[in-house]
Design a protein around this motif. Structure first.
Motif, mmCIF file in Angstrom:
data_model
loop_
_atom_site.group_PDB
_atom_site.id
_atom_site.type_symbol
_atom_site.label_atom_id
_atom_site.label_comp_id
_atom_site.label_asym_id
_atom_site.label_seq_id
_atom_site.Cartn_x
_atom_site.Cartn_y
_atom_site.Cartn_z
ATOM 1 N N UNK A 1 -11.372 15.026 -0.548
ATOM 2 C CA UNK A 1 -10.737 15.369 -1.895
ATOM 3 C C UNK A 1 -9.569 14.450 -1.890
ATOM 4 N N UNK A 2 -9.324 14.083 -3.390
ATOM 5 C CA UNK A 2 -8.057 13.456 -3.436
ATOM 6 C C UNK A 2 -8.114 12.928 -5.082
ATOM 7 N N UNK A 3 -6.864 11.825 -4.916
ATOM 8 C CA UNK A 3 -6.876 11.210 -6.275
ATOM 9 C C UNK A 3 -7.311 9.879 -6.354
ATOM 10 N N UNK A 4 -7.935 9.002 -7.240
ATOM 11 C CA UNK A 4 -8.404 7.865 -7.197
ATOM 12 C C UNK A 4 -7.744 7.166 -8.401
ATOM 13 N N UNK A 5 -6.982 6.105 -8.059
ATOM 14 C CA UNK A 5 -6.256 5.206 -9.026
ATOM 15 C C UNK A 5 -6.801 3.734 -8.759
ATOM 16 N N UNK A 6 -6.809 3.029 -10.089
ATOM 17 C CA UNK A 6 -7.089 1.630 -10.091
ATOM 18 C C UNK A 6 -5.844 0.942 -10.768
ATOM 19 N N UNK A 7 -5.267 -0.118 -10.305
ATOM 20 C CA UNK A 7 -4.180 -0.489 -10.607
ATOM 21 C C UNK A 7 -4.339 -2.171 -11.141
ATOM 22 N N UNK A 8 -4.060 -2.674 -12.148
ATOM 23 C CA UNK A 8 -4.040 -4.075 -12.303
ATOM 24 C C UNK A 8 -2.666 -4.805 -12.077
ATOM 25 N N UNK A 9 -2.691 -5.715 -11.326
ATOM 26 C CA UNK A 9 -1.235 -6.208 -10.957
ATOM 27 C C UNK A 9 -1.400 -7.731 -10.856
ATOM 28 N N UNK B 1 -10.587 -13.479 -11.988
ATOM 29 C CA UNK B 1 -10.195 -14.801 -12.506
ATOM 30 C C UNK B 1 -9.111 -15.166 -13.374
ATOM 31 N N UNK B 2 -8.271 -14.332 -13.853
ATOM 32 C CA UNK B 2 -7.233 -14.536 -14.861
ATOM 33 C C UNK B 2 -5.581 -14.287 -13.895
ATOM 34 N N UNK B 3 -6.033 -14.626 -12.656
ATOM 35 C CA UNK B 3 -4.616 -14.445 -11.800
ATOM 36 C C UNK B 3 -4.115 -12.815 -11.631
ATOM 37 N N UNK B 4 -4.917 -11.972 -12.079
ATOM 38 C CA UNK B 4 -4.689 -10.616 -11.811
ATOM 39 C C UNK B 4 -5.494 -10.317 -10.426
ATOM 40 N N UNK B 5 -5.181 -8.864 -10.278
ATOM 41 C CA UNK B 5 -5.887 -8.377 -9.172
ATOM 42 C C UNK B 5 -5.975 -6.677 -9.332
ATOM 43 N N UNK B 6 -7.285 -6.040 -9.058
ATOM 44 C CA UNK B 6 -7.555 -4.825 -9.311
ATOM 45 C C UNK B 6 -7.271 -4.208 -7.749
ATOM 46 N N UNK B 7 -6.451 -3.355 -7.603
ATOM 47 C CA UNK B 7 -6.190 -2.391 -6.543
ATOM 48 C C UNK B 7 -6.637 -0.966 -6.804
ATOM 49 N N UNK B 8 -7.527 -0.444 -5.790
ATOM 50 C CA UNK B 8 -8.191 0.840 -5.859
ATOM 51 C C UNK B 8 -7.182 1.675 -4.653
ATOM 52 N N UNK B 9 -6.763 2.697 -5.038
ATOM 53 C CA UNK B 9 -5.914 3.768 -4.209
ATOM 54 C C UNK B 9 -6.601 4.804 -4.050
ATOM 55 N N UNK B 10 -6.957 5.604 -2.755
ATOM 56 C CA UNK B 10 -7.536 6.768 -2.839
ATOM 57 C C UNK B 10 -6.452 7.523 -2.019
ATOM 58 N N UNK C 1 -1.698 1.141 -14.634
ATOM 59 C CA UNK C 1 -2.623 2.068 -14.149
ATOM 60 C C UNK C 1 -4.018 1.955 -15.193
ATOM 61 N N UNK C 2 -5.243 1.567 -14.860
ATOM 62 C CA UNK C 2 -6.230 1.311 -15.518
ATOM 63 C C UNK C 2 -7.190 2.288 -15.452
ATOM 64 N N UNK C 3 -7.002 3.228 -14.237
ATOM 65 C CA UNK C 3 -8.043 4.290 -14.163
ATOM 66 C C UNK C 3 -7.365 5.276 -13.089
ATOM 67 N N UNK C 4 -7.685 6.482 -13.654
ATOM 68 C CA UNK C 4 -7.113 7.721 -12.745
ATOM 69 C C UNK C 4 -7.931 8.798 -12.989
ATOM 70 N N UNK C 5 -8.502 9.414 -11.647
ATOM 71 C CA UNK C 5 -9.546 10.324 -11.540
ATOM 72 C C UNK C 5 -9.398 11.116 -10.323
#
Length: 210
Positions: free
Chosen positions: A139-147, A177-186, A206-210
């Motif tokens: 159980x927990x929270x899942x975040x996806x960040x764009x940095x 490809x655009x110099x960004x990185x997506x980071x998933x945190x649980x 923060x592009x995703x939060x669940x």
């Protein structure tokens, strides 16, 4: 993550003179799709359900049922096994094992240490390892960040998470490809609203939060 942590140890093996029908029955009874083949204790190959089924006579065959059964009774796995199967040591990483399966289009890898068969790892085992790494079984929270893809970006985020007293269950990064990185945190948390506000306030998207 290493293969030794997710492989099936003491895999079921069959001798090289095993009849094809017997090998098929073993697979169906044990609900497995591959069997390592040994000769006097030495690994000589691997056989899959697919190979065994391809050597079975077609329903359109002109052979009688008695002739088919006679031929299959005479045929052993030695006639259809894959020799010198691709294998990895137990110290191999899960990602390298996954790459080997993908490159060679196979569903499993034999695990061999010092010439001895010590296990077998399948696609399902690899999936289980990834699920565990991402913390999806907890159980927990899942975040996806764009940095921005820059040195220290992940460290900055983890420092913010630490300031909020949250424990990280899993991390994954995907370079774009655009110099960004997506980071998933649980995260081991029931709610991360305060963290989200803090991240947004610091310009971390923060592009995703669940």
């Amino acid at each position: 993550m290493f293969v030794r942590d997710y492989m099936s140890t003491s895999p079921i093996t069959i001798p090289v003179n095993t009849p094809v029908l017997e090998a098929l029955n073993i697979m169906r009874n044990k609900k497995i799709r591959q069997l390592p083949v040994v000769d006097r204790g030495k690994l000589v190959g691997i056989i899959s359900e697919r190979e065994l089924l391809t050597v079975s006579p077609s329903p359109a065959s002109t052979l009688s049922i008695y002739e088919m059964n006679y031929l299959l009774a005479k045929m052993t796995v030695k006639d259809v096994l894959v020799k010198d199967p691709i294998h990895v040591p137990s110290s191999c990483t899960i990602e390298e094992a996954a790459l080997q399966m993908r490159q060679h289009r196979i569903r499993c890898l034999l695990v061999v240490d010092a010439g001895e068969l010590v296990g077998i790892i399948t696609q399902t085992d690899v999936f289980d390892a990834l699920i565990r790494t991402f913390g999806l079984h907890r159980a927990g929270v899942r975040l996806v960040l764009e940095m921005d893809n820059k040195v220290g970006a992940l460290a900055d985020v983890l420092m913010v998470v630490k300031e909020h007293g949250l424990n990280v269950l899993g991390v994954a990064c995907r370079e774009k490809d655009d110099g960004k990185v997506h980071v998933m945190l649980r995260l081991n948390a029931a709610n991360a609203d305060e963290l989200l506000n803090d991240l947004n306030g610091r310009g971390i998207k923060v592009i995703y939060n669940n």
